[in-house]
Enzyme design. Structure first.
Site, PDB file in Angstrom:
ATOM      1  CD  GLU A  24      61.513  57.989  51.383  1.00 11.25           C
ATOM      2  OE1 GLU A  24      62.073  59.061  51.667  1.00 11.25           O
ATOM      3  OE2 GLU A  24      61.458  57.557  50.227  1.00 11.25           O
ATOM      4  CE1 TYR A  50      56.903  59.016  56.778  1.00  5.52           C
ATOM      5  CE2 TYR A  50      58.643  58.143  55.367  1.00  5.52           C
ATOM      6  CZ  TYR A  50      57.499  57.945  56.124  1.00  5.52           C
ATOM      7  OH  TYR A  50      56.961  56.688  56.245  1.00  5.52           O
ATOM      8  CB  THR A  72      59.736  53.987  56.117  1.00  3.29           C
ATOM      9  OG1 THR A  72      59.934  54.301  54.729  1.00  3.29           O
ATOM     10  CG2 THR A  72      60.339  55.122  56.934  1.00  3.29           C
ATOM     11  CE  LYS A  74      57.162  56.784  59.740  1.00  2.95           C
ATOM     12  NZ  LYS A  74      56.214  55.869  60.379  1.00  2.95           N
TER      13      LYS A  74
END
Ligand code: NAP
Ligand code: G4F
Length: 325
Positions: free
Chosen positions: A128, A151, A126, A155
């Site tokens: 992010e 999060y 991602t 990841k």
């Protein structure tokens, strides 16, 4: 013989679009679902593939169930889409997020390494992970990571394990570093769907206001249906690699709100939007904008749906859900 794919996260947003694509390409698709008293097939129903999937039970937190599935199915491809994917929740449930998002992929990678080393593996990475980092205002495969949430951190671990199992054991593993992608079956908590659902309710007189957090954050929003094609293409290449996937256009949450209200004929959206601190995050990712040149070059991939088309598609679908003609 038909190719086989195991898709985790089959009941989420991307799972149904990917399953649809794979089925159209002649794959037999196994969809991982957790044990529920009442599983929710509404996203698969929306895409129209509910009855074309072989459901297998397991949980990203349960290593044995994943080992057993890889050992018995020997799928040609595994698409790991399962995750605790809501950034805001990850601040309050960091351990759960880490277990599902970091250890889950590790269990799958080990299962492939031990029982099915020819299985190709896609990891749902991602944007992010970039967090605060950018290269002249955009992010590409060379941009360093600086995650801003549990999060994002979870990841980053899965990203590097995916790279490491490729480098250490020669497995065919690929990271798709996908920027935000949305659709009419996007989870209702995510800002785009929350806005289009809210706008539809306001239009139909079912709500008076829309409560949101930080309107200044900018995201590179594309259509999920376009993005699952990139996932598939990554596993069809001669050599495994990691790819940034996005549109190259960035819009603020405010611009999304404006466009959604505009699509129902309301210019003065400020009358309806209330800023509510409960929707703000302890740390924010201010600006995401993809440079997906590598995907364009190597995968011949580019997005088809524009920002304006996406907003309109989502508002229309929500109006229809509430019964408007
Ligand atoms: P989503 O709608 O939240 O779907 C996530 C799926 O993961 C759900 O079906 C959920 O199952 C499943 N899941 C969660 N915990 C699980 C567990 N312990 N065991 C088994 N399954 C579990 O996410 P999405 O938008 O489709 O995104 C797909 C993947 O791409 C995610 O990994 C996400 O982090 C990543 N990603 C998404 C975007 C985006 O903009 N959408 C961008 C970059 C990366 P239930 O239905 O049973 O809850
Ligand atoms: O829609 P969001 O919750 O998505 P976010 O945090 O960008 O994460 C999504 O995209 C990632 C890819 O970059 C995925 F990896 C991840 O799984 C997920 O799919 O929030 C978008 C922005 C944020 O800056 C947030 O602070 O919208 C802002 N926002 C403002 N008001 C809000 C709200 N977000 C939500 N969910 N709800 C609000 O009321």
């Amino acid at each position: 013989m038909a190719k086989t794919a195991l898709v985790t996260g089959i009941l989420g947003q991307d799972g149904p679009y990917l399953a649809d694509l794979l089925i159209k390409k002649g794959y037999r698709v196994f969809g991982l679902i957790r044990r529920y008293s009442n599983p929710n097939f509404s996203n698969l129903d929306y895409v129209g593939v509910t009855n074309e999937i072989d459901y297998v039970e397991g949980d990203m937190n349960d290593e044995a169930s994943l080992l057993n599935l890889i050992r018995t199915l020997h799928p040609d491809e595994v698409y790991n889409l399962a995750a605790q994917s809501f950034v805001k929740t990850s601040f309050d449930q960091a351990k759960l997020t880490t277990e599902v998002n970091s250890l889950g992929p590790l269990y799958l990678l080990n299962a492939i390494k031990f029982f099915s080393p020819t299985t190709k593996f896609y990891q749902a990475s991602t944007s992010e992970m970039f967090g605060l980092q950018h290269t002249n205002g955009y992010q590409d495969e060379q941009t360093p990571f600086h995650p801003r949430s549990p999060y994002g951190v979870s990841k980053v671990y899965a990203y590097w394990m995916t790279v490491n199992y490729r480098e250490s054991y020669g497995l065919f593993t690929a990271n798709g570093i996908l920027f935000n992608h949305e659709s009419p079956i996007r989870g209702i908590q995510f800002v785009t769907r929350k806005i289009t659902d809210g706008v539809a309710k306001i239009k139909l007189g079912l709500a008076k206001e829309l409560r949101l957090g930080n309107l200044d954050a900018k995201r590179d929003w594309g259509f999920a249906g376009d993005y699952v094609e990139a996932m598939y293409l990554m596993l069809q290449q001669k050599n495994p690699d990691d790819y940034v996937i996005g549109t190259g256009e960035s819009h603020s949450v405010r611009e999304f709100v404006e466009a959604a209200f505009k699509s129902i004929g309301i210019a003065d959206w400020k009358k309806y939007v209330v800023i509510d601190p409960q929707f703000k995050r302890p740390a924010e990712v201010p600006n995401l904008k993809a440079k997906a040149d590598k995907a364009k070059r190597n995968l011949n991939w580019k997005p088809k749906v524009s920002f304006e088309e996406l907003v309109e598609m989502m508002v229309k679908a929500d109006l229809k859900r509430y019964g408007s003609k």
